[in-house]
Every structure is written in structure tokens, then in C-alpha cells.
Motif scaffolding. Structure first.
Motif, PDB file in Angstrom:
ATOM      1  N   SER A  42       0.846  -1.201   0.000  1.00  9.28           N
ATOM      2  CA  SER A  42       0.000   0.000   0.000  1.00  9.28           C
ATOM      3  C   SER A  42       0.871   1.238   0.000  1.00  9.28           C
ATOM      4  O   SER A  42       1.984   1.234   0.541  1.00  9.28           O
ATOM      5  N   PHE A  44      -0.214   5.188   0.893  1.00 10.39           N
ATOM      6  CA  PHE A  44      -1.296   6.071   1.294  1.00 10.39           C
ATOM      7  C   PHE A  44      -0.841   7.523   1.250  1.00 10.39           C
ATOM      8  O   PHE A  44       0.227   7.854   1.766  1.00 10.39           O
ATOM      9  N   GLU A 147      -7.225   3.806   5.748  1.00 12.94           N
ATOM     10  CA  GLU A 147      -7.427   3.461   4.350  1.00 12.94           C
ATOM     11  C   GLU A 147      -7.866   2.005   4.215  1.00 12.94           C
ATOM     12  O   GLU A 147      -7.425   1.135   4.969  1.00 12.94           O
ATOM     13  N   ILE A 149      -7.945  -1.675   2.833  1.00 16.13           N
ATOM     14  CA  ILE A 149      -6.986  -2.615   2.275  1.00 16.13           C
ATOM     15  C   ILE A 149      -7.707  -3.897   1.877  1.00 16.13           C
ATOM     16  O   ILE A 149      -8.792  -4.197   2.387  1.00 16.13           O
TER      17      ILE A 149
END
Length: 284
Positions: A42, A44, A147, A149
Motif C-alpha cells: 500500500s 497512502f 485506508e 486494504i
């Protein structure tokens, strides 16, 4: 004679100057990303920062996930080396939300890299999903982000985590630690957590995890020289020995007993009962 000495000195200075110039022209190789060999799961964007999450795995997966973090200040295009971080994974279901067993996030030998782990109990889907919440502080300020996932089942489909209610009516999460199995007596470890509420999963200490490895495709035979898993307080893991006598598919049947020896979950493997209700799987 003086002329010869003068020319000799001039040549020496020229050689030294040339050598220094060539040395200064050599490019300085800097490893800008100490996690380049890992997988970026990820990235972000929040608070004028980029928070990167890496793993040896190529996805967030059910079971144990070791995660590595870096924070980049987008204004200076540099990575932060003095931050403190905490994470809160949350599973948002249709009727409720809950977290999962997780560690604190600690520093590593690399100043800009931080690490921790999370144990996801289930995968997400189109309507129920995991969210990774992060709080991080540096320079006297605290920042937050959350966020979504994508947590998936393991690519090989093998079971590496059990969620169960014990005979004591407590809820537990039992996860197998990553390993590379060999035809040998292998070091084998797991982590056991007790669920206090939807957000809190402390380590369950002092229990015993009995193992009985079997090959269902080979007459359900077992193996010699196994050692049950006992608690190691130095790293909060349960450690033992797993004997694998050949390659193929193995089911690691499990029984969990509390500190007094009372059986919480799991059954003996017999001719009438081919497997325990608690187990891990592997194939190699």
C-alpha cells in the motif's frame, strides 16, 4: 637541479589533482529504499505525507502478516527517521466491526523503517472489508489516516489461522508462524491470543498446543519425534518441533490446553476420528 625539482613537484601536484578530480567525479551509490527487495502492499497519501506499507508477502493475507512502514514528507521528499507509529486494523462487517491481534510498531536497524505484525482472521469481500488505521507522530505533531486494504485468502488455500471458542467460553485466535518446511524435524511455532473484546486481543500465556501431523492422502500416517508447542515468554510465541517424513500435503492436527492442563479445543486423531477440528495445513 632546482629546475628538475620544480618540474618534479609540478608533475606530482598535477597527478594528485587529477586523481582527486576523478575520485570526485565518481557517482555515489545510495540505496534510497532499504525495502526494495520487499513487496509494496500500500501507498497512502495523507497529511502531505506518503505512508508506504511493505511485506515479504505479495498481499495482505489471512493469518500472520509481518509489515514494514516508511513515511515520506512530500514537502521535502525525504523519509522520516524519528517517528512513532501505532496501527489499528478494522474489519467492517454489515452488522458490526472488530479489530484483530496486532503488535506495537517498533524501530529497525534502518532509521526510516518501522515494523510490526497483524493477524487477519478473515478475508474481505465486496461489502465487508478491512481498513488499516495508522497514527504516527514526529516533530511534536500527531497525524492520522485510515485506508481500505484488501485482505485475501492465502494463494495456496492452506489454513494457517484458527478462530475458536474454547471450553472456557473465551474466544481465541491461533496463528501459525511462517516457515519453510523440509523433510526433517523442523522448528515449528504459533501465536495464541485471547479475545477480550472487539478491539483487544492479548497474548494467551502459559498454555500448551499439542500437535499431531498427518498425511490424509497417505493413509493418514503420522511422524515420529514431534514436540508439542510451549510458551516462550521472550517473544510471546509457542515453540516446538514438527517432524515431516516426506513431501506432500500435511494436516497438523491441534489440541489447545490451558495452563492447568484443561482441554479448550481440539480432538485426538483415531481410526474413528480422522482429524481434529483445530488444524493447520501445509504442502511442499
Amino acid at each position: 637541479m632546482k629546475t628538475i625539482k620544480f618540474y618534479t613537484l609540478t608533475i606530482l601536484i598535477a597527478v594528485l589533482f587529477t586523481a582527486c578530480s576523478e575520485s570526485n567525479d565518481d557517482p555515489i551509490v545510495i540505496d534510497e529504499n532499504p525495502l526494495a527487495a520487499f513487496n509494496l502492499l500500500s501507498s497512502f497519501e495523507a497529511n502531505n505525507h506518503t505512508v508506504e506499507v511493505y511485506s515479504k508477502q505479495n498481499q495482505y493475507t489471512i493469518g500472520y502478516n509481518e509489515l514494514f512502514f516508511r513515511i515520506k514528507d512530500n514537502g521535502t521528499d525525504s523519509y522520516i527517521s524519528d517517528a512513532s507509529l501505532t496501527m489499528t486494523p478494522m474489519m467492517h462487517m454489515e452488522m458490526m466491526s472488530h479489530s484483530c491481534p496486532k503488535s506495537t510498531i517498533s524501530n529497525t536497524k534502518e532509521a526510516s523503517v518501522y515494523k510490526g505484525f497483524s493477524i487477519f482472521q478473515m478475508p474481505g469481500n465486496a461489502t465487508e472489508y478491512w481498513e488499516l488505521g495508522l497514527e504516527y507522530s514526529f516533530g511534536g505533531q500527531t497525524y492520522n489516516l485510515a485506508e481500505r486494504i484488501e485482505v485475501k485468502a492465502p494463494a495456496d488455500g492452506k489454513k494457517r489461522v484458527n478462530v475458536f471458542t474454547g471450553a472456557d467460553e473465551n474466544r481465541y485466535v491461533l496463528a501459525m508462524m511462517p516457515m519453510k518446511p523440509e523433510v526433517a524435524v523442523n522448528d515449528f511455532s504459533a501465536m495464541l491470543f485471547k479475545m477480550e473484546n472487539m478491539m483487544t486481543f492479548p497474548v494467551a500465556e502459559g498454555y500448551t498446543i499439542e500437535i499431531d501431523p498427518r498425511m490424509p492422502g497417505m493413509g493418514n500416517h503420522s511422524s515420529p519425534n514431534n514436540q508439542n508447542l510451549t510458551f516462550d515468554a521472550s517473544n510471546n510465541m509457542y515453540k516446538g518441533k514438527l517432524s515431516l517424513t516426506m513431501t506432500g500435503y500435511w494436516k497438523i492436527n491441534l489440541k489447545v490446553k490451558d495452563a492447568s492442563g484443561a482441554l479448550l479445543k481440539g480432538e485426538d486423531v483415531t481410526e474413528e476420528n480422522e482429524a481434529s477440528s483445530l488444524y493447520f495445513e501445509m504442502e511442499f
